[in-house]
Design a protein around this motif. Sequence first.
Motif, mmCIF file in Angstrom:
data_model
loop_
_atom_site.group_PDB
_atom_site.id
_atom_site.type_symbol
_atom_site.label_atom_id
_atom_site.label_comp_id
_atom_site.label_asym_id
_atom_site.label_seq_id
_atom_site.Cartn_x
_atom_site.Cartn_y
_atom_site.Cartn_z
ATOM 1 N N PRO A 25 30.884 -74.954 -79.904
ATOM 2 C CA PRO A 25 32.129 -74.183 -79.893
ATOM 3 C C PRO A 25 32.895 -74.377 -78.603
ATOM 4 O O PRO A 25 32.301 -74.471 -77.522
ATOM 5 C CB PRO A 25 31.640 -72.736 -80.035
ATOM 6 N N PRO A 26 34.206 -74.490 -78.679
ATOM 7 C CA PRO A 26 34.987 -74.664 -77.466
ATOM 8 C C PRO A 26 34.967 -73.397 -76.624
ATOM 9 O O PRO A 26 34.764 -72.300 -77.112
ATOM 10 C CB PRO A 26 36.402 -74.944 -77.990
ATOM 11 N N SER A 27 35.128 -73.583 -75.349
ATOM 12 C CA SER A 27 35.269 -72.459 -74.435
ATOM 13 C C SER A 27 36.290 -72.874 -73.393
ATOM 14 O O SER A 27 36.732 -74.010 -73.364
ATOM 15 C CB SER A 27 33.924 -72.113 -73.782
ATOM 16 N N GLU A 57 43.912 -73.560 -71.470
ATOM 17 C CA GLU A 57 42.559 -74.014 -71.787
ATOM 18 C C GLU A 57 42.096 -74.960 -70.699
ATOM 19 O O GLU A 57 42.819 -75.889 -70.316
ATOM 20 C CB GLU A 57 42.497 -74.715 -73.144
ATOM 21 N N ASN A 66 41.985 -78.105 -77.723
ATOM 22 C CA ASN A 66 41.665 -77.665 -79.082
ATOM 23 C C ASN A 66 42.896 -77.119 -79.790
ATOM 24 O O ASN A 66 43.721 -76.433 -79.176
ATOM 25 C CB ASN A 66 40.581 -76.591 -79.037
ATOM 26 N N THR A 68 44.465 -74.473 -81.840
ATOM 27 C CA THR A 68 44.218 -73.093 -82.236
ATOM 28 C C THR A 68 44.999 -72.777 -83.508
ATOM 29 O O THR A 68 46.056 -73.353 -83.771
ATOM 30 C CB THR A 68 44.601 -72.104 -81.128
ATOM 31 N N ILE A 173 40.819 -62.895 -78.620
ATOM 32 C CA ILE A 173 40.224 -64.144 -79.094
ATOM 33 C C ILE A 173 41.323 -65.135 -79.467
ATOM 34 O O ILE A 173 42.476 -64.763 -79.706
ATOM 35 C CB ILE A 173 39.328 -63.938 -80.331
ATOM 36 N N GLN A 179 36.838 -70.338 -86.333
ATOM 37 C CA GLN A 179 35.879 -69.550 -85.569
ATOM 38 C C GLN A 179 36.565 -68.853 -84.399
ATOM 39 O O GLN A 179 37.412 -69.442 -83.715
ATOM 40 C CB GLN A 179 34.750 -70.444 -85.034
ATOM 41 N N GLN A 181 37.044 -67.582 -80.781
ATOM 42 C CA GLN A 181 36.634 -68.030 -79.451
ATOM 43 C C GLN A 181 37.107 -67.009 -78.420
ATOM 44 O O GLN A 181 38.309 -66.763 -78.290
ATOM 45 C CB GLN A 181 37.234 -69.402 -79.142
#
Length: 206
Positions: A25-27, A57, A66, A68, A173, A179, A181
Amino acid sequence: TDDDGDGLADCNDPDCAADPNCQAPPSGFTFIASDETADYSVDTGVGSFSATLSVSEDASASGYPNDTQGFSLGLSHDPSLLAVDTFTEGTVISALNGGTGPDFIDINNFADGVTVGCVYSFSNSAFIAFAAPTAIGAVSYDTVPGGLIGNNVGTTTGLNWSDALGTPPVVNILVVNGQAQPAAFDNGFITLEPAIGGFLRGDFNV
């Protein structure tokens, strides 16, 4: 899970490295509230300002930048000093879907904050990447007169990201590949200054 039966867990398996559901998963997302300085009248306690809300990011994040698909946010303030007036979408939001804006946006003002929930496209056809800090909107605030009348010194207060606003609470988020994040927080610092001579900047006409 080892979906292809080769003895390697999917997220460590090069056979499925291209599948977004197998990738880590990206962070590295950050919600940013701008620092602002605003005048108020010592006599009336009246003043106003606007704070910009942005997203960035980190370039080290997995999959950067990423795409979004939406977000939700909550930003709190001291209700003895500030009251939310309006939330205005940023250009990057209003330009979605050929300029018609997002398919869904829900804005709620509270005595102590504001929440926003946004889905760019129900058909998953609109995305935003935050390769650089990008404004997603602005919140305009009015001062609370009772908290500032007679204060000829000034004060400071915060605009703080919060996961506790609303019922049920709205969490901060962004959505990537369906998903949620979580985002890091960069809170805003607001300086409220007494207007010189009792005049606000907006009172002057050139």
